[in-house]
Write a protein that holds these residues in place. Structure first.
Motif, mmCIF file in Angstrom:
data_model
loop_
_atom_site.group_PDB
_atom_site.id
_atom_site.type_symbol
_atom_site.label_atom_id
_atom_site.label_comp_id
_atom_site.label_asym_id
_atom_site.label_seq_id
_atom_site.Cartn_x
_atom_site.Cartn_y
_atom_site.Cartn_z
ATOM 1 N N ASN A 35 28.015 39.306 41.998
ATOM 2 C CA ASN A 35 28.390 37.959 41.582
ATOM 3 C C ASN A 35 28.982 37.921 40.174
ATOM 4 O OD1 ASN A 35 28.023 35.854 43.539
ATOM 5 N ND2 ASN A 35 25.826 36.238 43.508
ATOM 6 N N ASN A 60 30.507 33.843 39.880
ATOM 7 C CA ASN A 60 29.123 33.872 40.328
ATOM 8 C C ASN A 60 28.937 32.800 41.394
ATOM 9 O OD1 ASN A 60 26.398 33.988 40.711
ATOM 10 N ND2 ASN A 60 25.829 33.424 38.622
ATOM 11 N N ALA A 65 27.103 34.012 48.102
ATOM 12 C CA ALA A 65 27.607 35.375 48.292
ATOM 13 C C ALA A 65 26.980 36.024 49.521
ATOM 14 C CB ALA A 65 27.326 36.212 47.042
#
Length: 293
Positions: A35, A60, A65
């Motif tokens: 990230n 991020n 993610a």
């Protein structure tokens, strides 16, 4: 199964975890989502563990993610792992066996042992003695929440529920996904024969983490709890948090989100709401649910 790890600026700890995870007997594919690290994480992983698939994200994205990683998963199950947790050898296989044997179960959450002494995580009594009603055929106590760094999920159920919310980012993000899985008639379970180890990272900002956790708990409460339950839960939460600027900022941010929360509000079915009410007393007394830092 496939293992998915998200990380940010914890290169040394991540390399230790990968050393553990690449040596388990199951030899699962591993996907690392970086990230937006600035410490050379992605290149270090590529050099040390060429068998690991690593993606360096520009920003991020927090827990989202994980969603991007699951899009690439071709196995029926995904085991989530943090950059400070690792699965005990054999536990991935046992978790997958439970999911194989119980097609109505969406997730298996492991017993967490805290390093360096291997003591049980303080949240264990909540999981072991969960009052959530469930059929006797389940592989362990029924839950209404997962622990993302220590759970294996059925990929089809994860995708059906939409994965982790882009709104919440990171910090208490599991609760909303868990409630959506339960609302869709999936079971979530705790099993003691599956073990994950946690060596809590020292590289973290506890006040920022607390702010996000309070905000996300409020948003999830308002999004999914029935009206009176949401009011009661909000009051309990606000009475329990420290009286400081971090808590005030969390509440203010949560309130600013009310327009989208009200647009997207979708209370859980009555049976799930009943289970949440059964959990409230244990959660109030739990040493693992203190907003500190």
């Amino acid at each position: 199964m496939t293992v998915v790890i998200i990380t940010r600026n914890r290169c040394g700890e991540l390399l230790h975890v990968l050393g553990r995870m690449t040596s388990v007997p199951e030899r699962p594919p591993i996907i690392v989502m970086d990230n937006g690290s600035t410490d050379g994480t992605a290149s270090a992983v590529a050099d040390a563990f060429p068998q690991v698939e690593v993606t360096a994200l520009r920003d991020n994205l927090g827990a989202v993610a994980r969603n991007l990683a699951v899009e690439r998963v071709t196995t029926p199950y995904v085991a989530f792992c943090d950059d400070d947790t690792w699965w005990e050898p054999g536990s991935l296989a046992r978790a997958a066996d439970h999911l194989d044997a119980h097609p109505s179960v969406a997730s298996v959450t492991a017993l967490i042992r805290v390093e360096p002494d291997g003591a049980e995580d303080p949240i264990t009594p909540e999981l072991r003695h969960s009052p959530v009603p469930g059929p006797d055929s389940l592989p362990g106590p029924a839950l209404l929440g997962i622990l993302a760094g220590a759970s294996m999920l059925r990929v089809s159920a994860f995708r059906e529920a939409g994965g982790f919310s882009e709104r919440l980012g990171f910090g208490g993000e599991e609760e909303l996904l868990s409630l959506d899985l339960a609302a869709a008639d999936w079971w979530l379970c705790f099993t003691e024969d599956v073990v994950v180890h946690h060596a809590a990272s020292t590289v973290r900002d506890p006040r920022s983490r607390r702010r996000r956790g309070i905000r996300n708990t409020l948003w999830t409460t308002w999004l999914r709890r029935p009206g009176l339950d949401a009011v009661r839960r909000t009051g309990t939460l606000l009475r329990s948090v420290p009286r400081d600027t971090a808590s005030a900022a969390a509440v203010a941010e949560a309130v600013r989100g009310l327009p989208w929360v009200l647009r997207e509000r979708r209370p859980v079915p009555a049976r799930v709401a009943f289970g949440l009410r059964l959990l409230e007393d244990a959660q109030r007394r739990s040493p693992a649910r203190r907003y500190v830092g």
